[in-house]
Design a protein around this motif. Structure first.
Motif, PDB file in Angstrom:
ATOM      1  N   VAL A  34     -35.764  40.931 -60.904  1.00 56.19           N
ATOM      2  CA  VAL A  34     -35.902  40.086 -60.164  1.00 56.19           C
ATOM      3  C   VAL A  34     -36.572  38.843 -60.958  1.00 56.19           C
ATOM      4  N   PRO A  35     -37.316  39.145 -61.930  1.00 57.36           N
ATOM      5  CA  PRO A  35     -37.923  37.836 -61.933  1.00 57.36           C
ATOM      6  C   PRO A  35     -36.762  37.448 -63.711  1.00 57.36           C
ATOM      7  N   PHE A  36     -36.289  38.362 -64.157  1.00 57.70           N
ATOM      8  CA  PHE A  36     -34.584  38.131 -65.720  1.00 57.70           C
ATOM      9  C   PHE A  36     -33.339  37.792 -65.249  1.00 57.70           C
ATOM     10  N   THR A  37     -33.422  38.314 -63.944  1.00 58.79           N
ATOM     11  CA  THR A  37     -32.773  37.747 -63.379  1.00 58.79           C
ATOM     12  C   THR A  37     -32.757  36.457 -63.037  1.00 58.79           C
ATOM     13  N   HIS A  38     -33.594  36.310 -61.906  1.00 58.42           N
ATOM     14  CA  HIS A  38     -34.102  34.137 -62.026  1.00 58.42           C
ATOM     15  C   HIS A  38     -33.896  33.361 -63.060  1.00 58.42           C
ATOM     16  N   ALA A  39     -34.841  33.877 -64.445  1.00 61.92           N
ATOM     17  CA  ALA A  39     -34.602  33.516 -65.695  1.00 61.92           C
ATOM     18  C   ALA A  39     -32.792  33.001 -66.390  1.00 61.92           C
ATOM     19  N   ALA A  40     -31.891  33.999 -65.992  1.00 55.79           N
ATOM     20  CA  ALA A  40     -31.351  34.169 -66.344  1.00 55.79           C
ATOM     21  C   ALA A  40     -30.102  33.186 -66.012  1.00 55.79           C
ATOM     22  N   VAL A  41     -30.087  32.910 -64.366  1.00 58.77           N
ATOM     23  CA  VAL A  41     -29.506  31.947 -63.498  1.00 58.77           C
ATOM     24  C   VAL A  41     -30.069  30.900 -64.060  1.00 58.77           C
ATOM     25  N   ARG A  42     -31.121  30.299 -64.340  1.00 57.45           N
ATOM     26  CA  ARG A  42     -32.036  29.247 -64.768  1.00 57.45           C
ATOM     27  C   ARG A  42     -30.987  28.763 -65.985  1.00 57.45           C
ATOM     28  N   SER A  43     -31.510  29.495 -67.000  1.00 55.92           N
ATOM     29  CA  SER A  43     -31.355  28.921 -68.349  1.00 55.92           C
ATOM     30  C   SER A  43     -29.953  28.743 -68.843  1.00 55.92           C
ATOM     31  N   ARG A  44     -29.050  29.897 -68.327  1.00 51.97           N
ATOM     32  CA  ARG A  44     -27.584  30.318 -68.326  1.00 51.97           C
ATOM     33  C   ARG A  44     -27.600  30.817 -69.454  1.00 51.97           C
ATOM     34  N   ARG A  45     -28.447  31.186 -70.380  1.00 56.33           N
ATOM     35  CA  ARG A  45     -27.964  32.097 -71.734  1.00 56.33           C
ATOM     36  C   ARG A  45     -27.537  33.529 -71.102  1.00 56.33           C
ATOM     37  N   ILE A  46     -26.362  34.020 -72.199  1.00 55.57           N
ATOM     38  CA  ILE A  46     -25.536  35.126 -71.814  1.00 55.57           C
ATOM     39  C   ILE A  46     -27.127  36.271 -72.614  1.00 55.57           C
ATOM     40  N   HIS A  48     -30.251  36.247 -72.014  1.00 55.50           N
ATOM     41  CA  HIS A  48     -31.515  36.880 -70.974  1.00 55.50           C
ATOM     42  C   HIS A  48     -30.337  37.525 -69.599  1.00 55.50           C
ATOM     43  N   ALA A  49     -29.345  36.913 -69.141  1.00 58.68           N
ATOM     44  CA  ALA A  49     -28.047  38.254 -68.601  1.00 58.68           C
ATOM     45  C   ALA A  49     -27.923  39.820 -68.976  1.00 58.68           C
ATOM     46  N   VAL A  50     -28.037  39.534 -70.185  1.00 61.31           N
ATOM     47  CA  VAL A  50     -27.544  41.044 -70.639  1.00 61.31           C
ATOM     48  C   VAL A  50     -28.996  41.295 -70.441  1.00 61.31           C
ATOM     49  N   LEU A  51     -30.135  40.531 -70.691  1.00 62.25           N
ATOM     50  CA  LEU A  51     -32.008  41.958 -70.442  1.00 62.25           C
ATOM     51  C   LEU A  51     -31.806  42.129 -69.639  1.00 62.25           C
ATOM     52  N   ALA A  52     -31.619  41.002 -68.418  1.00 65.60           N
ATOM     53  CA  ALA A  52     -31.336  41.312 -66.708  1.00 65.60           C
ATOM     54  C   ALA A  52     -30.736  42.262 -66.382  1.00 65.60           C
ATOM     55  N   GLY A  53     -29.780  42.378 -67.025  1.00 63.17           N
ATOM     56  CA  GLY A  53     -28.972  43.974 -66.529  1.00 63.17           C
ATOM     57  C   GLY A  53     -29.505  45.076 -67.565  1.00 63.17           C
ATOM     58  N   VAL A  54     -30.100  45.138 -68.064  1.00 61.31           N
ATOM     59  CA  VAL A  54     -30.719  46.645 -69.543  1.00 61.31           C
ATOM     60  C   VAL A  54     -31.244  47.123 -68.076  1.00 61.31           C
ATOM     61  N   VAL A  55     -32.699  45.447 -68.180  1.00 57.80           N
ATOM     62  CA  VAL A  55     -33.985  46.077 -66.715  1.00 57.80           C
ATOM     63  C   VAL A  55     -32.946  46.902 -65.942  1.00 57.80           C
ATOM     64  N   LEU A  56     -32.232  46.027 -64.595  1.00 59.08           N
ATOM     65  CA  LEU A  56     -31.798  47.213 -63.905  1.00 59.08           C
ATOM     66  C   LEU A  56     -30.897  48.265 -64.035  1.00 59.08           C
ATOM     67  N   VAL A  57     -30.890  48.569 -65.202  1.00 62.09           N
ATOM     68  CA  VAL A  57     -29.905  49.729 -65.564  1.00 62.09           C
ATOM     69  C   VAL A  57     -31.433  51.047 -65.971  1.00 62.09           C
ATOM     70  N   MET A  58     -32.278  50.399 -66.187  1.00 64.15           N
ATOM     71  CA  MET A  58     -33.482  51.718 -67.002  1.00 64.15           C
ATOM     72  C   MET A  58     -33.928  51.499 -65.186  1.00 64.15           C
ATOM     73  N   THR A  59     -34.292  50.695 -64.613  1.00 66.62           N
ATOM     74  CA  THR A  59     -34.915  50.767 -63.364  1.00 66.62           C
ATOM     75  C   THR A  59     -34.124  51.588 -62.209  1.00 66.62           C
ATOM     76  N   MET A  60     -33.320  51.671 -62.711  1.00 68.62           N
ATOM     77  CA  MET A  60     -32.080  52.842 -61.947  1.00 68.62           C
ATOM     78  C   MET A  60     -31.884  53.621 -62.309  1.00 68.62           C
ATOM     79  N   LEU A  61     -31.762  54.431 -63.356  1.00 64.98           N
ATOM     80  CA  LEU A  61     -32.569  54.946 -63.930  1.00 64.98           C
ATOM     81  C   LEU A  61     -33.367  55.950 -63.787  1.00 64.98           C
ATOM     82  N   ALA A  62     -34.842  55.303 -63.507  1.00 65.05           N
ATOM     83  CA  ALA A  62     -35.440  55.724 -63.701  1.00 65.05           C
ATOM     84  C   ALA A  62     -35.904  56.494 -62.106  1.00 65.05           C
ATOM     85  N   PHE A  63     -35.882  55.426 -61.153  1.00 67.38           N
ATOM     86  CA  PHE A  63     -35.561  56.477 -59.718  1.00 67.38           C
ATOM     87  C   PHE A  63     -34.257  57.208 -59.892  1.00 67.38           C
TER      88      PHE A  63
END
Length: 229
Positions: A34-46, A48-63
């Motif tokens: 959630v915070p990484f996605t907010h950072a990507a939306v606010r900064s519009r940096r690729i 940050h968007a990639v980092l948010a995606g990686v964190v999301l994938v890692m979280t889903m994999l852990a679950f």
């Protein structure tokens, strides 16, 4: 009576990305995306968007790992998948904290861009290069005077074999050459040649100032172009 204008208060730490850490730590890293996605939306940096995606994938994999793990008789998850999922959750929690610190600085406290480097004009570059060649020629005069004479350093009137950057030998060059290279009045150049004849030869460039009685304002100008051999 007109209302007194009030100065708005600066944004607090919580508003400037502080809530990211509350969400991240409060959810034990489960909501790290959630915070990484907010950072990507606010900064519009690729990035940050990639980092948010990686964190999301890692979280889903852990679950997924924990959800598919085996359970013992007491209902606790056990086995390799359970340990790997728990390790992944711990990695998301700890590494996510470090990542949020870095990303928050990039989003809310970005460094000002560096001013563009000023291009050196061609005339400036040529002047600097000539000065460097003069310094190199002076070192050669000190290290090997015989070679310096053979290369005709300081003798532009003799078709020199070496680019000395614009030097003149006060012990040998004629007055007109001394005047042209040093940029001084021909009368003062004649005075230098007369002083050289009276002294026999100059042992150092500074000797000319004592013998020729040149104005002190010309000393640095002559030093920049003169050499003695």
């Amino acid at each position: 009576m007109p209302a007194t204008p009030t100065t708005p208060l600066p944004p607090t730490w919580f508003v400037r990305g502080g809530w990211w850490f509350v969400v991240h730590v409060g959810s034990l890293g489960i909501l790290a995306a959630v915070p990484f996605t907010h950072a990507a939306v606010r900064s519009r940096r690729i990035g940050h968007a990639v980092l948010a995606g990686v964190v999301l994938v890692m979280t889903m994999l852990a679950f997924l790992l924990v959800g598919t793990a085996e359970h013992d008789a007491a209902g606790h998850v056990v086995g390799f998948a359970a340990h790997l999922g728990g390790t992944l959750f711990g990695l998301i929690l700890l590494a996510g904290l470090v990542g949020l610190v870095v990303v928050r600085a990039q989003v809310y406290d970005p460094r000002p861009p560096r001013p563009p480097a000023r291009a050196i004009q061609p005339a400036h570059a040529r002047a600097l290069a000539a000065r460097a060649r003069r310094d190199e020629a002076r070192r050669l005069v000190v290290a090997d005077p015989l070679l310096a004479r053979e290369l005709r350093i300081g003798r532009p009137d003799l078709a020199p074999k070496y680019d000395d950057g614009g030097l003149v030998d006060l012990n040998a060059a004629p007055a007109r050459v001394v005047a042209a290279v040093c940029g001084i009045d021909p009368v003062q150049a004649v005075r230098i040649v007369q002083a050289r004849q009276a002294a026999g030869r100059f042992a150092a460039v500074d000797d000319v100032f004592a013998w020729a009685d040149l104005p002190i304002g010309l000393w640095d100008q002559v030093r920049d172009r003169a050499v003695v051999l």
